[in-house]
Design an enzyme around this catalytic site. Structure first.
Site, mmCIF file in Angstrom:
data_model
loop_
_atom_site.group_PDB
_atom_site.id
_atom_site.type_symbol
_atom_site.label_atom_id
_atom_site.label_comp_id
_atom_site.label_asym_id
_atom_site.label_seq_id
_atom_site.Cartn_x
_atom_site.Cartn_y
_atom_site.Cartn_z
ATOM 1 N N LYS A 189 26.409 15.658 10.236
ATOM 2 C CA LYS A 189 27.576 16.029 10.918
ATOM 3 C C LYS A 189 28.894 15.959 9.911
ATOM 4 C CE LYS A 189 30.688 11.626 9.987
ATOM 5 N NZ LYS A 189 31.480 12.272 10.161
ATOM 6 N N GLU A 264 25.110 11.972 -3.390
ATOM 7 C CA GLU A 264 25.554 11.972 -3.587
ATOM 8 C C GLU A 264 26.886 11.421 -3.975
ATOM 9 O OE1 GLU A 264 24.721 14.310 -6.173
ATOM 10 O OE2 GLU A 264 22.495 15.145 -5.004
ATOM 11 N N CYS A 298 34.597 16.242 -7.253
ATOM 12 C CA CYS A 298 33.803 14.542 -7.595
ATOM 13 C C CYS A 298 33.120 15.189 -8.430
ATOM 14 C CB CYS A 298 31.568 15.127 -6.343
ATOM 15 S SG CYS A 298 31.235 16.265 -7.502
ATOM 16 N N GLU A 399 37.911 6.665 -9.987
ATOM 17 C CA GLU A 399 37.906 7.716 -9.630
ATOM 18 C C GLU A 399 39.379 7.830 -8.231
ATOM 19 O OE1 GLU A 399 35.665 9.738 -5.925
ATOM 20 O OE2 GLU A 399 34.944 10.952 -7.378
HETATM 21 P P1 NDP Z 1 33.616 9.445 2.446
HETATM 22 O O1 NDP Z 1 32.668 8.626 1.745
HETATM 23 O O2 NDP Z 1 34.951 8.826 3.442
HETATM 24 O O3 NDP Z 1 32.993 10.525 2.886
HETATM 25 C C1 NDP Z 1 31.830 11.276 2.857
HETATM 26 C C2 NDP Z 1 31.164 11.866 5.201
HETATM 27 O O4 NDP Z 1 30.481 9.964 5.180
HETATM 28 C C3 NDP Z 1 32.246 11.383 5.806
HETATM 29 O O5 NDP Z 1 31.467 12.970 6.920
HETATM 30 C C4 NDP Z 1 32.401 10.047 6.424
HETATM 31 O O6 NDP Z 1 33.055 10.141 8.193
HETATM 32 C C5 NDP Z 1 30.872 10.113 6.572
HETATM 33 N N1 NDP Z 1 31.976 8.101 6.466
HETATM 34 C C6 NDP Z 1 32.478 7.756 5.754
HETATM 35 N N2 NDP Z 1 32.382 6.460 6.776
HETATM 36 C C7 NDP Z 1 30.646 6.423 7.005
HETATM 37 C C8 NDP Z 1 29.906 5.548 7.194
HETATM 38 N N3 NDP Z 1 30.100 4.002 7.498
HETATM 39 N N4 NDP Z 1 28.415 5.135 7.852
HETATM 40 C C9 NDP Z 1 28.027 7.136 7.577
HETATM 41 N N5 NDP Z 1 29.014 7.798 7.476
HETATM 42 C C10 NDP Z 1 30.231 7.420 7.094
HETATM 43 O O7 NDP Z 1 34.170 10.634 1.301
HETATM 44 P P2 NDP Z 1 35.629 11.587 1.391
HETATM 45 O O8 NDP Z 1 34.899 12.629 2.550
HETATM 46 O O9 NDP Z 1 36.705 10.688 1.391
HETATM 47 O O10 NDP Z 1 35.127 12.436 -0.431
HETATM 48 C C11 NDP Z 1 35.089 12.224 -1.392
HETATM 49 C C12 NDP Z 1 34.107 11.558 -1.807
HETATM 50 O O11 NDP Z 1 32.525 12.386 -2.094
HETATM 51 C C13 NDP Z 1 34.404 10.956 -3.645
HETATM 52 O O12 NDP Z 1 33.943 9.680 -3.805
HETATM 53 C C14 NDP Z 1 33.653 12.319 -3.855
HETATM 54 O O13 NDP Z 1 33.585 12.845 -5.439
HETATM 55 C C15 NDP Z 1 32.559 12.162 -3.110
HETATM 56 N N6 NDP Z 1 31.699 13.675 -3.457
HETATM 57 C C16 NDP Z 1 30.602 13.381 -4.278
HETATM 58 C C17 NDP Z 1 29.884 14.349 -4.859
HETATM 59 C C18 NDP Z 1 28.824 14.903 -5.205
HETATM 60 O O14 NDP Z 1 27.938 15.569 -5.433
HETATM 61 N N7 NDP Z 1 28.462 13.770 -5.916
HETATM 62 C C19 NDP Z 1 30.066 16.096 -3.951
HETATM 63 C C20 NDP Z 1 31.673 16.130 -3.505
HETATM 64 C C21 NDP Z 1 31.765 15.157 -2.670
HETATM 65 P P3 NDP Z 1 34.836 10.750 8.063
HETATM 66 O O15 NDP Z 1 35.391 11.873 7.303
HETATM 67 O O16 NDP Z 1 34.609 11.838 9.481
HETATM 68 O O17 NDP Z 1 34.697 9.635 8.608
#
Ligand code: NDP
Length: 505
Positions: A189, A264, A298, A399
């Protein structure tokens, strides 16, 4: 300087077409008939329409992955056959590299050269894990008694892969390639905001003839489709990259069925510059650490820890160079920094600027949306730097995920380490110094999974990627990332077939 030129829209689909999910080898439109719009963050124009899945489609995708794993035998497919599929995917990605990179730029906003690196990384990941597919060796142990003890590795089962919007293709590719190589089947997803490049990857998966059900794509929001996936009883492992708050929720939900989880998550990474560092190099990487990807990375070096004795020389140079960064759309090859992903994220970032000012930090540059010319239509924010901060400020602890750097000042090595480790996160960290022993000493004390000495950002698919503290659990990439998808089964074989003799009656 601001850049505005036209861009290549030929990679986009016809305006009336709706992007579909890929379940059990078929392209499906949701029974909900709901759609979401995909937006170009450089001008907020609609660039695609995507079907929005329901619980019904998530269930169908998981069932098809389960059947492909257990009944159709993907788990026992000869590893070389799995490797062949991955290599075919890599070479098709190579053929469509420029198209997919441009699509990523139009959807995510990142500059085209960064999008190209993402696609190249994805290609490399499929190639790397194709190589590893045939190499999960077991072990034997010398044990007492008449027993031969050994360990064999077996794929875990159906894996739910959920990825964020900042690296849509590359995060999915790194998880999918490792899971498929290990013999797992997957349901993927993407974020609702950036699904387009992953849909193209699934076109390639379809073309290479991966058996039906082995890889499935579901589309829709995290709160609906993501949540259904996390809670589905037949999902055996969750591999998630995203925010820490979402990671915590996933961990709670996964507890119900004790799913294996890999998380992650976010970061607030320190970039430590000692007075003896090479000045030009340290200034350059302080900028790249935070402003690459508009700070939506990130592992961004969002905290600059500066030794007090070089503050007066370092900061004016840093600010002067930050002000010269060329801002514009990612498709303009002279652009050095693109837009933020969405209007709402732009508002979050600008809100943090207000929080910082309210907390008493000093704004040295930036802090405002660009509203001149064509860029007014997009989500462009100036490179922003705060100083006079204290460790307890929200802009130091949280962050922001945008082009906002906070400066913290230290006088001793001990103080630098204490400040560096002084947040809940532990993703990345860097040290700039010409003293090799000091660099090694400091790195060993930093609570971070990805570290650099005299550079910032380069990482490689061969090495593991994982966070300390609230930046994650488990890890991706390298051989460690591969092991995440394999159970280790202990097998004890009697060398003489006879009763134990324990029961006397
Ligand atoms: P989110 O946590 O908001 O979303 C990540 C994914 O999870 C999206 O596909 C989102 O779907 C989905 N999601 C949201 N809520 C739920 C839930 N309750 N259950 C299951 N899936 C869910 O993060 P962002 O997309 O805003 O990404 C930014 C974040 O990702 C930052 O904090 C960044 O640091 C972190 N990140 C970490 C990395 C690492 O390697 N440690 C690498 C890259 C990013 P949808 O968007 O469709 O709602």
């Amino acid at each position: 300087m601001l850049n505005t030129v036209s861009h290549d829209k030929s990679v986009l689909r016809d305006k009336d077409s709706v992007e579909r999910m890929y379940i059990n080898g078929e392209w499906i439109v949701s029974t909900s008939s709901k759609e979401s719009e995909v937006i170009n963050p450089a001008n907020n124009e609609v660039i695609g329409r995507v079907t929005q899945g329901t619980a019904e489609e998530v269930d169908a995708a998981v069932k098809s992955a389960k059947e492909a794993f257990y009944k159709k035998g993907w788990k026992t497919t000869y590893a070389r056959a799995r490797a062949d599929y991955l290599l075919k995917i890599a070479s098709k990605l190579e053929e469509r590299k420029e198209e997919i990179a441009m699509l990523e730029t139009l959807n995510n906003g990142k500059i085209f050269s960064d999008s190209l690196v993402d696609v190249e990384d994805a290609i490399n990941q499929f190639q790397y894990y194709a190589g590893l597919a045939t190499k999960p060796h077991g072990q034997t142990y010398e044990v007492p008694d008449e027993i031969q003890a050994m360990v064999i590795r077996e794929p875990i089962g159906v894996v739910a892969i959920i990825v964020p919007w900042n690296y849509p293709l590359v995060m999915a590719a790194q998880k999918m390639s490792a899971a498929l190589a290990a013999g797992c089947t997957v349901v993927v997803k993407p974020s609702t905001q950036t699904p387009l490049t992953l849909i193209r990857l699934f076109e390639i998966i379809d073309e290479v003839g991966l058996p039906n059900g082995v890889a499935n794509l579901v589309l829709g929001s995290g709160s609906m489709v993501g949540n259904e996936l996390i809670n589905h009883p037949d999902v055996e492992k969750i591999s998630f990259t995203g925010g820490t708050a979402t990671g915590k929720q996933i961990m709670k939900d996964a507890a119900n069925t004790l799913k294996k989880i890999g998380l992650e998550l976010g970061g607030k990474s320190p970039n430590i510059v000692f007075a003896d560092a090479d000045f030009e190099t340290a200034v350059d990487y302080a900028l790249l650490g935070i402003f690459a990807g508009q700070g939506q990375v990130c592992s961004a070096g969002s905290r600059l820890l500066l030794e007090k004795s070089i503050y007066d020389k370092f900061v004016p140079e840093l600010v002067s160079r930050a002000k010269k960064i060329k801002i514009g759309p990612g498709w303009d090859e002279t652009t050095e920094m693109g837009p933020l992903i969405s209007k709402s994220h732009l508002e979050n970032v600008l809100n943090y600027v207000e929080i910082g000012k309210g907390e008493g930090a000093e704004l040295l540059c930036g802090g405002r949306q660009i509203t001149e010319g064509e860029l007014e239509k997009g989500n462009f924010v100036e490179p922003t730097i705060f100083t006079n901060t204290t460790p307890d400020m929200r802009i130091v602890q949280e962050e922001i995920f945008g082009p906002v750097l906070v400066i913290q000042v230290f006088e001793t090595e001990e103080e630098a380490i204490e400040l560096a480790n002084g947040t809940d996160f532990g993703l990345a960290a860097a040290v700039f110094t010409n003293d090799g022993a000091k660099a090694q000493r400091v790195i060993r004390q930093l609570q971070a999974g990805i570290t650099w000495i005299n550079t910032y950002h380069p990482t490689f698919n061969e090495a593991p990627w994982s966070g300390y503290k609230q930046s994650g659990i488990g890890g991706d990439l390298g051989t460690y990332g591969f092991e995440e998808y394999l159970y280790k089964k202990q097998v004890n074989i009697a060398l003489e077939v006879k009763p134990s003799g324990f029961y006397k009656g």
